[in-house]
Write an enzyme that holds these catalytic residues in place. Structure first.
Site, PDB file in Angstrom:
ATOM      1  N   PRO A  14     137.609  25.526  49.880  1.00 43.64           N
ATOM      2  CG  PRO A  14     136.443  24.270  48.876  1.00 43.64           C
ATOM      3  CD  PRO A  14     136.399  25.058  49.930  1.00 43.64           C
ATOM      4  CG  ASN A  15     139.549  25.912  44.682  1.00 45.98           C
ATOM      5  OD1 ASN A  15     140.577  26.309  44.022  1.00 45.98           O
ATOM      6  ND2 ASN A  15     137.861  26.214  44.700  1.00 45.98           N
ATOM      7  NE  ARG A  22     139.320  31.382  43.281  1.00 41.41           N
ATOM      8  CZ  ARG A  22     138.468  31.279  44.444  1.00 41.41           C
ATOM      9  NH1 ARG A  22     138.883  31.042  46.063  1.00 41.41           N
ATOM     10  NH2 ARG A  22     137.401  30.800  44.534  1.00 41.41           N
ATOM     11  CE1 TYR A  27     136.761  35.257  45.918  1.00 39.69           C
ATOM     12  CE2 TYR A  27     137.830  34.611  43.381  1.00 39.69           C
ATOM     13  CZ  TYR A  27     136.912  34.558  44.275  1.00 39.69           C
ATOM     14  OH  TYR A  27     135.391  33.503  44.167  1.00 39.69           O
ATOM     15  CG  ASN A  85     135.732  32.684  52.472  1.00 33.22           C
ATOM     16  OD1 ASN A  85     134.866  32.241  52.090  1.00 33.22           O
ATOM     17  ND2 ASN A  85     136.771  33.875  51.979  1.00 33.22           N
ATOM     18  CB  ALA A  88     132.991  26.317  46.340  1.00 31.28           C
ATOM     19  CD  GLU A 112     128.697  32.700  55.246  1.00 31.28           C
ATOM     20  OE1 GLU A 112     127.207  33.420  56.236  1.00 31.28           O
ATOM     21  OE2 GLU A 112     128.492  32.281  54.332  1.00 31.28           O
ATOM     22  CG  HIS A 114     131.418  34.684  51.523  1.00 35.13           C
ATOM     23  ND1 HIS A 114     132.022  33.507  51.605  1.00 35.13           N
ATOM     24  CD2 HIS A 114     130.587  34.360  52.205  1.00 35.13           C
ATOM     25  CE1 HIS A 114     130.996  32.780  51.416  1.00 35.13           C
ATOM     26  NE2 HIS A 114     129.955  33.365  52.573  1.00 35.13           N
ATOM     27  NE  ARG A 121     131.822  36.398  42.744  1.00 31.09           N
ATOM     28  CZ  ARG A 121     132.478  35.549  42.516  1.00 31.09           C
ATOM     29  NH1 ARG A 121     133.053  35.115  43.920  1.00 31.09           N
ATOM     30  NH2 ARG A 121     133.348  35.011  41.959  1.00 31.09           N
TER      31      ARG A 121
HETATM   32  C1  DQA Z   1     134.181  33.403  47.869  1.00 33.10           C
HETATM   33  C2  DQA Z   1     132.675  33.265  47.195  1.00 33.10           C
HETATM   34  C3  DQA Z   1     132.179  32.272  47.075  1.00 33.10           C
HETATM   35  O1  DQA Z   1     131.441  31.718  45.787  1.00 33.10           O
HETATM   36  C4  DQA Z   1     133.760  31.275  46.487  1.00 33.10           C
HETATM   37  O2  DQA Z   1     133.277  30.160  45.974  1.00 33.10           O
HETATM   38  C5  DQA Z   1     135.212  31.296  46.945  1.00 33.10           C
HETATM   39  C6  DQA Z   1     135.084  32.324  47.766  1.00 33.10           C
HETATM   40  C7  DQA Z   1     134.574  34.683  48.812  1.00 33.10           C
HETATM   41  O3  DQA Z   1     135.761  34.383  49.998  1.00 33.10           O
HETATM   42  O4  DQA Z   1     133.923  35.673  48.401  1.00 33.10           O
HETATM   43  O5  DQA Z   1     136.317  30.547  46.740  1.00 33.10           O
HETATM   44  O6  DQA Z   1     133.890  32.272  49.430  1.00 33.10           O
END
Ligand code: DQA
Length: 162
Positions: A14-15, A22, A27, A85, A88, A112, A114, A121
């Protein structure tokens, strides 16, 4: 050696469709299509099929992975790795963790990614269920983390197909 299609899946949660807009300071300014285009080009160079999904819905990601797992076990392709990835959902979804266990049980490498360094964080981001089964966690490199994961899958595949 098999001549089945070699395939890599990239799963974004998501997102991540909002990358570029964003919190760019956190990011980065690259959009998801820009990131995917690069991964596609790099995969093409290696004659590997690259397939990606982004969804804001947990069940859609689970259904996608079930579908791809079923194709894999029915011998329709040669799955060589997953880049995930889950955003959340990394921190919350035991359901997606269980889904990824399907691939883990077949020793499919799971990388994985991020964009940010989740270990530095908020506390609620510091636990990722996926990390328990990932071959490696690549974090804090921004969009370059996806490329790094792709290269890791290429070398894992090359090492194991000698
Ligand atoms: C994320 C880190 C997560 O905590 C966050 O919710 C994201 C992006 C990252 O790529 O740094 O949406 O996965």
């Amino acid at each position: 050696m098999t001549d089945k299609t070699k395939i890599i899946y990239v799963i974004n949660g998501p997102n991540l469709n909002m990358l570029g807009m964003r919190e760019p300071k956190l990011y980065g300014s690259e959009t998801l299509p820009e990131i995917n285009d690069k991964l596609l080009t790099l995969s093409k160079d290696k004659q590997i099929t690259f397939c990606h999904i982004q969804s804001n819905h947990e069940g859609i990601l689970i259904d996608f992975l079930h579908d791809k797992y079923t194709q894999y076990i029915s011998n329709q392709n040669q799955l060589i790795g997953l880049i995930v990835n889950l955003a959340a959902y990394s921190h919350t979804s035991i359901a997606l963790f269980d889904t990824l266990l399907l691939f883990k049980q077949k020793d499919i490498p799971i990388y994985e990614v991020h964009l940010t360094d989740i270990s530095a964080r908020e506390t609620f981001r510091q636990n990722s269920f996926v990390s328990n089964i990932a071959s490696e966690v690549i974090m804090g490199l921004g969009a370059a983390g996806y490329e790094k994961a792709l290269f890791k899958i290429f070398s894992f595949f090359d090492d194991n197909s000698k």
